[in-house]
Design a protein around this motif. Structure first.
Motif, mmCIF file in Angstrom:
data_model
loop_
_atom_site.group_PDB
_atom_site.id
_atom_site.type_symbol
_atom_site.label_atom_id
_atom_site.label_comp_id
_atom_site.label_asym_id
_atom_site.label_seq_id
_atom_site.Cartn_x
_atom_site.Cartn_y
_atom_site.Cartn_z
ATOM 1 N N ALA A 48 0.759 -1.124 -0.024
ATOM 2 C CA ALA A 48 0.036 -0.014 -0.095
ATOM 3 C C ALA A 48 1.032 1.151 -0.005
ATOM 4 O O ALA A 48 0.487 2.258 -0.604
ATOM 5 N N ALA A 49 1.854 1.275 0.755
ATOM 6 C CA ALA A 49 2.899 2.407 0.903
ATOM 7 C C ALA A 49 3.260 2.622 -0.525
ATOM 8 O O ALA A 49 3.642 3.824 -0.904
ATOM 9 N N ALA A 50 3.930 1.694 -1.088
ATOM 10 C CA ALA A 50 4.707 1.686 -2.385
ATOM 11 C C ALA A 50 3.714 2.266 -3.402
ATOM 12 O O ALA A 50 3.945 2.837 -4.162
ATOM 13 N N GLN A 51 2.582 1.700 -3.334
ATOM 14 C CA GLN A 51 1.591 2.109 -4.321
ATOM 15 C C GLN A 51 1.127 3.729 -4.221
ATOM 16 O O GLN A 51 1.154 4.366 -5.019
ATOM 17 N N ALA A 52 0.986 4.040 -2.891
ATOM 18 C CA ALA A 52 0.754 5.406 -2.497
ATOM 19 C C ALA A 52 1.922 6.372 -2.924
ATOM 20 O O ALA A 52 1.822 7.422 -3.257
ATOM 21 N N ALA A 53 3.067 5.726 -2.806
ATOM 22 C CA ALA A 53 4.313 6.655 -3.237
ATOM 23 C C ALA A 53 4.862 6.679 -4.677
ATOM 24 O O ALA A 53 5.405 7.260 -5.170
#
Length: 78
Positions: free
Chosen positions: A59-64
């Motif tokens: 989720a963090a990688a996608q959001a970033a």
């Protein structure tokens, strides 16, 4: 591709940079996602593992917006 991100210090730096490039921060995103920023950091560097940590990393990688910037092994594209 984001299913196989390997937690590492480099991944933490890349995710943090992605949020900064968007005008945000790792801390702010973690708070908006409902997790403590230290738990996010631990998941990104591999200190925590398991399905919840893996989902958090994804989720963090996608959001970033890292999908186009990282290979599966976490090394930057050549």
């Amino acid at each position: 591709m984001l299913d196989n991100l390997n937690p590492s210090d480099e991944l933490l730096k890349a995710v943090r940079a992605g949020f900064i490039m968007q005008g945000g921060s790792l801390h702010a995103w973690a708070a908006s996602y409902g997790v403590h920023h230290q738990n996010l950091r631990k998941a990104l560097v591999g200190e925590c593992s398991g399905p919840k940590a893996a989902a958090l990393v994804k989720a963090a990688a996608q959001a970033a917006q890292l999908a186009c910037n990282l290979r599966v092994d976490g090394d930057p594209k050549p």
